[in-house]
Design an enzyme around this catalytic site. Structure first.
Site, PDB file in Angstrom:
ATOM      1  N   GLY A  12      64.475  43.189  50.907  1.00 53.56           N
ATOM      2  CA  GLY A  12      63.413  43.316  52.069  1.00 53.56           C
ATOM      3  C   GLY A  12      62.083  43.076  51.785  1.00 53.56           C
ATOM      4  O   GLY A  12      61.163  43.930  52.104  1.00 53.56           O
ATOM      5  N   SER A  13      61.901  41.902  51.095  1.00 57.52           N
ATOM      6  CA  SER A  13      60.382  41.641  50.920  1.00 57.52           C
ATOM      7  C   SER A  13      59.625  41.544  52.111  1.00 57.52           C
ATOM      8  O   SER A  13      58.067  41.985  52.167  1.00 57.52           O
ATOM      9  CB  SER A  13      60.313  40.271  50.163  1.00 57.52           C
ATOM     10  OG  SER A  13      60.598  39.170  50.883  1.00 57.52           O
ATOM     11  N   ARG A  65      82.707  43.666  64.802  1.00 51.49           N
ATOM     12  CA  ARG A  65      81.329  43.527  65.065  1.00 51.49           C
ATOM     13  C   ARG A  65      81.019  44.380  66.092  1.00 51.49           C
ATOM     14  O   ARG A  65      79.810  45.170  65.983  1.00 51.49           O
ATOM     15  CB  ARG A  65      80.757  42.151  65.391  1.00 51.49           C
ATOM     16  CG  ARG A  65      80.889  41.042  64.274  1.00 51.49           C
ATOM     17  CD  ARG A  65      80.224  40.204  64.397  1.00 51.49           C
ATOM     18  NE  ARG A  65      80.404  39.232  65.588  1.00 51.49           N
ATOM     19  CZ  ARG A  65      79.837  38.588  66.571  1.00 51.49           C
ATOM     20  NH1 ARG A  65      78.398  38.605  66.308  1.00 51.49           N
ATOM     21  NH2 ARG A  65      80.248  37.868  67.378  1.00 51.49           N
ATOM     22  N   LEU A  93      74.458  39.523  65.513  1.00 52.79           N
ATOM     23  CA  LEU A  93      74.258  40.621  66.258  1.00 52.79           C
ATOM     24  C   LEU A  93      74.952  40.366  67.557  1.00 52.79           C
ATOM     25  O   LEU A  93      74.925  39.141  68.224  1.00 52.79           O
ATOM     26  CB  LEU A  93      72.972  41.227  66.711  1.00 52.79           C
ATOM     27  CG  LEU A  93      72.275  41.763  65.416  1.00 52.79           C
ATOM     28  CD1 LEU A  93      70.828  41.734  65.682  1.00 52.79           C
ATOM     29  CD2 LEU A  93      72.942  42.999  64.821  1.00 52.79           C
ATOM     30  N   HIS A 109      62.764  33.790  60.756  1.00 55.86           N
ATOM     31  CA  HIS A 109      63.657  32.668  60.320  1.00 55.86           C
ATOM     32  C   HIS A 109      63.025  31.764  59.568  1.00 55.86           C
ATOM     33  O   HIS A 109      61.960  31.203  59.867  1.00 55.86           O
ATOM     34  CB  HIS A 109      64.316  32.216  61.620  1.00 55.86           C
ATOM     35  CG  HIS A 109      65.393  31.048  61.407  1.00 55.86           C
ATOM     36  ND1 HIS A 109      66.760  31.639  60.793  1.00 55.86           N
ATOM     37  CD2 HIS A 109      65.392  29.743  61.432  1.00 55.86           C
ATOM     38  CE1 HIS A 109      67.486  30.510  60.642  1.00 55.86           C
ATOM     39  NE2 HIS A 109      66.721  29.510  60.839  1.00 55.86           N
ATOM     40  N   LEU A 144      72.021  32.837  68.800  1.00 57.43           N
ATOM     41  CA  LEU A 144      71.523  32.515  67.396  1.00 57.43           C
ATOM     42  C   LEU A 144      70.520  32.032  66.999  1.00 57.43           C
ATOM     43  O   LEU A 144      70.295  30.762  67.256  1.00 57.43           O
ATOM     44  CB  LEU A 144      72.704  32.357  66.377  1.00 57.43           C
ATOM     45  CG  LEU A 144      72.221  32.561  64.985  1.00 57.43           C
ATOM     46  CD1 LEU A 144      72.094  33.984  64.416  1.00 57.43           C
ATOM     47  CD2 LEU A 144      73.490  31.570  64.162  1.00 57.43           C
ATOM     48  N   ASP A 145      69.403  32.614  66.392  1.00 57.39           N
ATOM     49  CA  ASP A 145      68.139  31.957  66.162  1.00 57.39           C
ATOM     50  C   ASP A 145      67.489  31.178  67.212  1.00 57.39           C
ATOM     51  O   ASP A 145      67.031  30.192  67.047  1.00 57.39           O
ATOM     52  CB  ASP A 145      68.493  30.999  64.809  1.00 57.39           C
ATOM     53  CG  ASP A 145      68.987  31.667  63.695  1.00 57.39           C
ATOM     54  OD1 ASP A 145      68.431  32.977  63.471  1.00 57.39           O
ATOM     55  OD2 ASP A 145      69.657  31.161  62.863  1.00 57.39           O
ATOM     56  N   GLU A 174      55.706  33.759  55.030  1.00 53.03           N
ATOM     57  CA  GLU A 174      56.454  34.593  55.783  1.00 53.03           C
ATOM     58  C   GLU A 174      55.767  35.985  55.850  1.00 53.03           C
ATOM     59  O   GLU A 174      55.688  36.826  56.905  1.00 53.03           O
ATOM     60  CB  GLU A 174      57.844  34.859  55.490  1.00 53.03           C
ATOM     61  CG  GLU A 174      58.679  33.726  55.752  1.00 53.03           C
ATOM     62  CD  GLU A 174      60.195  33.899  55.374  1.00 53.03           C
ATOM     63  OE1 GLU A 174      60.664  35.122  55.462  1.00 53.03           O
ATOM     64  OE2 GLU A 174      60.897  32.919  55.020  1.00 53.03           O
TER      65      GLU A 174
END
Length: 201
Positions: A12-13, A65, A93, A109, A144-145, A174
């Site tokens: 989790g940076s 899921r 998700l 991302h 997605l993305d 980021e």
């Protein structure tokens, strides 16, 4: 005060960058919780050290899921968040989950979307021979993305770059653009018009 819930799967940076910016820059917000799908996510230790409430919903305990996402959603909603921040949360998700948080869930991302979706983005960039690579903050949608882009940052790709060297250079950026984007959200400066994000400074 806006409530932020951060989802992680590992160290989790980016979560740490958001937490530190929230505190140091005195955002009108609080980190309500850090939630992981893995019990051994090292980022949980950091959150605890900062006095942030943590929770774990173990994805491996669910065969579907949809069932995991329902359990995760229930846990998240206990904190009544205004925004969900995905920080290295390695799960695809379901549409129902994404729609529940439509317009208030951000992801970062490691590529200049719409290029290089999915995993191994730095390898994809090197294989494609691009001269610029980077990262994208975007709202999460069922695709997605994809989803409306809030911010992007670019770094040059060097001839001698490896996946690791390129990844590290992107990650440094980021840590700059993700906290900035989250702050803009909690300060009410972001609006979505169609698929376009407008930022009102």
């Amino acid at each position: 005060m806006k409530k932020i819930v951060i989802l992680i799967s590992g160290r989790g940076s980016n979560m740490q960058a958001v937490v530190e910016a929230c505190v140091n820059q005195k955002w009108p917000a609080q980190i309500a919780a850090v939630i992981s799908n893995k019990t051994d996510a090292s980022g949980l230790e950091y959150a605890v050290s900062k006095g942030i409430q943590t929770a774990v919903v173990v994805s491996k305990e669910f065969s579907q899921r949809e069932a995991f996402d329902a359990a995760l959603q229930q846990k998240i909603d206990e904190f009544s968040p205004d925004i969900i921040v995905l920080a290295g949360f390695m799960r695809i998700l379901t549409p129902a989950f994404v729609n529940h948080y439509a317009g208030r869930m951000l992801n970062i991302h490691p590529s200049l979307l719409p290029s290089f979706v999915g995993l191994a983005t730095h390898r994809q960039a090197l294989d494609a021979g691009v001269k610029l690579h980077g990262a994208t903050v975007h709202f999460v949608t069922a695709e997605l993305d994809h989803g409306p882009i809030v911010a992007q940052t670019a770094v040059p790709v060097h001839n001698d770059d490896t996946e690791n060297s390129l990844a590290q250079r992107v990650l440094e950026q980021e840590h700059i653009i993700y906290p900035r984007a989250v702050r803009q959200f909690v300060e009410g400066k972001i609006s979505i018009v169609g698929n376009i994000v407008k930022i009102n400074d």
